[in-house]
Write a protein that holds these residues in place. Sequence first.
Motif, PDB file in Angstrom:
ATOM      1  N   ASP A 118      41.661  94.691  33.967  1.00 33.21           N
ATOM      2  CA  ASP A 118      43.086  94.617  34.239  1.00 33.21           C
ATOM      3  C   ASP A 118      43.308  94.174  35.690  1.00 33.21           C
ATOM      4  N   PRO A 119      44.104  93.129  35.929  1.00 34.26           N
ATOM      5  CA  PRO A 119      44.350  92.663  37.297  1.00 34.26           C
ATOM      6  C   PRO A 119      44.899  93.757  38.224  1.00 34.26           C
ATOM      7  N   LYS A 120      45.733  94.640  37.707  1.00 33.19           N
ATOM      8  CA  LYS A 120      46.273  95.722  38.544  1.00 33.19           C
ATOM      9  C   LYS A 120      45.167  96.658  39.015  1.00 33.19           C
ATOM     10  N   ALA A 121      44.255  96.994  38.116  1.00 36.38           N
ATOM     11  CA  ALA A 121      43.126  97.849  38.487  1.00 36.38           C
ATOM     12  C   ALA A 121      42.237  97.139  39.508  1.00 36.38           C
ATOM     13  N   PHE A 122      42.048  95.830  39.327  1.00 41.34           N
ATOM     14  CA  PHE A 122      41.239  95.039  40.254  1.00 41.34           C
ATOM     15  C   PHE A 122      41.850  95.058  41.653  1.00 41.34           C
ATOM     16  N   LEU A 123      43.164  94.893  41.724  1.00 39.69           N
ATOM     17  CA  LEU A 123      43.852  94.864  43.017  1.00 39.69           C
ATOM     18  C   LEU A 123      43.777  96.197  43.755  1.00 39.69           C
ATOM     19  N   LEU A 124      43.699  97.293  43.015  1.00 36.56           N
ATOM     20  CA  LEU A 124      43.733  98.616  43.637  1.00 36.56           C
ATOM     21  C   LEU A 124      42.354  99.183  43.964  1.00 36.56           C
ATOM     22  N   GLN A 125      41.302  98.526  43.485  1.00 36.55           N
ATOM     23  CA  GLN A 125      39.968  99.070  43.754  1.00 36.55           C
ATOM     24  C   GLN A 125      39.478  98.648  45.139  1.00 36.55           C
ATOM     25  N   LYS A 126      38.489  99.375  45.650  1.00 39.82           N
ATOM     26  CA  LYS A 126      37.858  99.006  46.915  1.00 39.82           C
ATOM     27  C   LYS A 126      36.957  97.803  46.678  1.00 39.82           C
ATOM     28  N   PHE A 127      36.782  96.986  47.730  1.00 45.26           N
ATOM     29  CA  PHE A 127      35.865  95.852  47.633  1.00 45.26           C
ATOM     30  C   PHE A 127      34.427  96.358  47.590  1.00 45.26           C
ATOM     31  N   ASN A 128      33.571  95.667  46.819  1.00 46.44           N
ATOM     32  CA  ASN A 128      32.149  95.979  46.880  1.00 46.44           C
ATOM     33  C   ASN A 128      31.606  95.432  48.205  1.00 46.44           C
TER      34      ASN A 128
END
Length: 177
Positions: A118-128
């Motif tokens: 989900d793009p929203k989940a992607f935007l809210l996660q920390k960067f690897n």
Amino acid sequence: MIDVFAESVGIPMNRIHCKAVFGEGFVGDIPVFLAKPQTYMNLSGESAGPLAAYYKLPLNRVLVFHDDMNLPCGVLRLRHNGGNDSHNGLKSVIYHFRGNREFARLRIGIGRPPGQMDPKAFLLQKFNNTAQERIDTALQEGIGALKLLLSLGLSETARHFNHEQKYKHIRLQTMPT
């Protein structure tokens, strides 16, 4: 980007104004206002619009930084103006600039979500770690672009800077994040 640039030019970000952490100073002899909206990102125009109005800034003197999933992670792109590219924060800024789109943007690539994420989940996660390294490098490149912008102006800086980023874009497209 605001924090890194402010630190690099010695502008303290120590005031709250129009729902933003705000700083002002000079880069050489050029006055600079920096603002980090403290609203939700999707409502950032609630800060940017009143700030531009309060300081009577012509929008061709405003630069908005934003993330962009359509650019590979760590790639920057400087644009003169444009639409909102389905970016809710930009939609808010344009709305609070009374529909005017004639402001510059520095886009910071964050890449696309992997697979069916989900793009929203992607935007809210920390960067690897790899993505964070690319973002950190891009922020340093952004400092250079902003200093160049202040000395050469938008058109010349965009031509020069985007040419450099174009080749970085091609290299990063083939590298995993």
